[in-house]
Design a protein around this motif. Sequence first.
Motif, PDB file in Angstrom:
ATOM      1  N   LYS A  28      -1.318  10.578 -14.410  1.00  0.00           N
ATOM      2  CA  LYS A  28      -2.544   9.764 -14.416  1.00  0.00           C
ATOM      3  C   LYS A  28      -2.240   8.317 -14.080  1.00  0.00           C
ATOM      4  CE  LYS A  28      -4.595   9.086 -18.400  1.00  0.00           C
ATOM      5  NZ  LYS A  28      -5.424   9.336 -19.598  1.00  0.00           N
ATOM      6  N   ALA A  29      -1.151   7.791 -14.632  1.00  0.00           N
ATOM      7  CA  ALA A  29      -0.751   6.408 -14.330  1.00  0.00           C
ATOM      8  C   ALA A  29      -0.412   6.253 -12.852  1.00  0.00           C
ATOM      9  CB  ALA A  29       0.444   6.014 -15.196  1.00  0.00           C
ATOM     10  N   GLU A  30       0.177   7.291 -12.273  1.00  0.00           N
ATOM     11  CA  GLU A  30       0.512   7.248 -10.845  1.00  0.00           C
ATOM     12  C   GLU A  30      -0.759   7.231 -10.002  1.00  0.00           C
ATOM     13  OE1 GLU A  30       3.271   9.627  -7.572  1.00  0.00           O
ATOM     14  OE2 GLU A  30       3.095  10.384  -9.620  1.00  0.00           O
ATOM     15  N   LEU A  31      -1.744   8.045 -10.388  1.00  0.00           N
ATOM     16  CA  LEU A  31      -3.014   8.028  -9.660  1.00  0.00           C
ATOM     17  C   LEU A  31      -3.669   6.659  -9.752  1.00  0.00           C
ATOM     18  CD1 LEU A  31      -5.386   9.247  -8.116  1.00  0.00           C
ATOM     19  CD2 LEU A  31      -6.292  10.085 -10.306  1.00  0.00           C
ATOM     20  N   LEU A  32      -3.687   6.070 -10.933  1.00  0.00           N
ATOM     21  CA  LEU A  32      -4.282   4.744 -11.098  1.00  0.00           C
ATOM     22  C   LEU A  32      -3.575   3.727 -10.209  1.00  0.00           C
ATOM     23  CD1 LEU A  32      -6.236   2.785 -12.419  1.00  0.00           C
ATOM     24  CD2 LEU A  32      -4.633   2.606 -14.353  1.00  0.00           C
TER      25      LEU A  32
ATOM     26  N   LYS B 175      -6.401  -0.358  -2.177  1.00  0.00           N
ATOM     27  CA  LYS B 175      -7.374  -1.426  -1.917  1.00  0.00           C
ATOM     28  C   LYS B 175      -8.557  -0.946  -1.086  1.00  0.00           C
ATOM     29  CE  LYS B 175      -3.736  -5.013  -1.825  1.00  0.00           C
ATOM     30  NZ  LYS B 175      -2.565  -4.136  -1.929  1.00  0.00           N
ATOM     31  N   ALA B 176      -8.751   0.369  -1.057  1.00  0.00           N
ATOM     32  CA  ALA B 176      -9.838   0.907  -0.249  1.00  0.00           C
ATOM     33  C   ALA B 176     -11.198   0.698  -0.899  1.00  0.00           C
ATOM     34  CB  ALA B 176      -9.614   2.397  -0.011  1.00  0.00           C
ATOM     35  N   CYS B 177     -11.198   0.509  -2.209  1.00  0.00           N
ATOM     36  CA  CYS B 177     -12.462   0.324  -2.917  1.00  0.00           C
ATOM     37  C   CYS B 177     -12.320  -0.841  -3.893  1.00  0.00           C
ATOM     38  CB  CYS B 177     -12.843   1.602  -3.667  1.00  0.00           C
ATOM     39  SG  CYS B 177     -14.451   1.521  -4.470  1.00  0.00           S
TER      40      CYS B 177
ATOM     41  N   MET C  99       0.836  -1.195   0.000  1.00  0.00           N
ATOM     42  CA  MET C  99       0.000   0.000   0.000  1.00  0.00           C
ATOM     43  C   MET C  99       0.876   1.252   0.000  1.00  0.00           C
ATOM     44  SD  MET C  99      -3.186   0.778   2.553  1.00  0.00           S
ATOM     45  CE  MET C  99      -3.910  -0.810   2.146  1.00  0.00           C
ATOM     46  N   PRO C 100       0.605   2.233  -0.878  1.00  0.00           N
ATOM     47  CA  PRO C 100       1.424   3.450  -0.901  1.00  0.00           C
ATOM     48  C   PRO C 100       1.273   4.235   0.405  1.00  0.00           C
ATOM     49  CG  PRO C 100      -0.498   3.705  -2.315  1.00  0.00           C
ATOM     50  CD  PRO C 100      -0.463   2.272  -1.884  1.00  0.00           C
TER      51      PRO C 100
ATOM     52  N   ALA D 234      -9.719   7.458 -12.782  1.00  0.00           N
ATOM     53  CA  ALA D 234      -8.508   8.197 -13.140  1.00  0.00           C
ATOM     54  C   ALA D 234      -8.700   8.980 -14.434  1.00  0.00           C
ATOM     55  CB  ALA D 234      -7.328   7.242 -13.252  1.00  0.00           C
ATOM     56  N   GLU D 235      -9.322   8.345 -15.429  1.00  0.00           N
ATOM     57  CA  GLU D 235      -9.543   9.001 -16.720  1.00  0.00           C
ATOM     58  C   GLU D 235     -10.461  10.211 -16.572  1.00  0.00           C
ATOM     59  OE1 GLU D 235      -9.166  10.023 -20.551  1.00  0.00           O
ATOM     60  OE2 GLU D 235      -8.066   8.369 -19.605  1.00  0.00           O
TER      61      GLU D 235
END
Length: 270
Positions: free
Chosen positions: A58-62, A69-71, A18-19, A80-81
């Motif tokens: 955007k890739a980092e947000l995804l 794993k919260a959702c 997890m980040p 993200a898009e």
Amino acid sequence: MEDFYKYIFQKQIEVQDMPSNKKIAQWAVSLLHLLFPERNSKSFVNVVEVKDAFNESKAELLDILLKTKACTVCDNEDIAEEFYQKLPDLYQKMLTDAHALLSGDPAAKSIREVIRIYPGFTAIGIYRLAHELHKAQVPLIPRILTEYAHSKTGIDIHPGAVIGEALYIDHGTGLVIGETCRIGNYVKLYQGVTLGALSVEKAMADTQRHPIIEDHVIIYAGATILGGETVIGHHSTIGGNVWLTSSIEPYTTVYHQSNSKFIDSKPTTI
């Protein structure tokens, strides 16, 4: 104790990928730097590099959405898009905040100064990113972002609050804006203002608990406005240290009556 150690170890396994909160906050700060080069010394050679930078963001947000794993039922790619598709609108709103600070603060010399160093702009900018994720029903991450901004600026804005354009936050230390607060356009808030809730039961979590602040309202330092039924009418002024738990009509001025006493302390001459 052996069972306790095993329990802790199992929890570590569950969250090991997890980040961290720091990594999540760094994503938002980096995105603000992309939107506002005034905040960052990095430069791009051409438009392609700019586009690539946003795609990397955007890739980092995804990646963050997937790893938290919260959702488990969310379509994280769509979230993200859609978030990045809305960035031009978010950018324009942030510009209204910056111009509100520039036009409202005599000490502000330029829009560049406001964007680069004003804590109010930083707190509002991160709030606007967090609020968009909150609207997409992303759990945990929006609150991590606004708590990061809170720790850096002293300004506590819940990501669930709904805030219009051109919010002016001068200084801002100790400012609190609660989850269900609704703030209109061209509102000015000073340090130490609390837009909070009266004490309520946990069962009322999904109800309007915080005040509604209409357009063109000024709320001076130390004022406290509480309650979900409290509406501050447009073009009103709330003075410093005022305590309000009831609505006021538009174009009203409310001020705290001082009981200060002044004593002449000059030494007596003989």
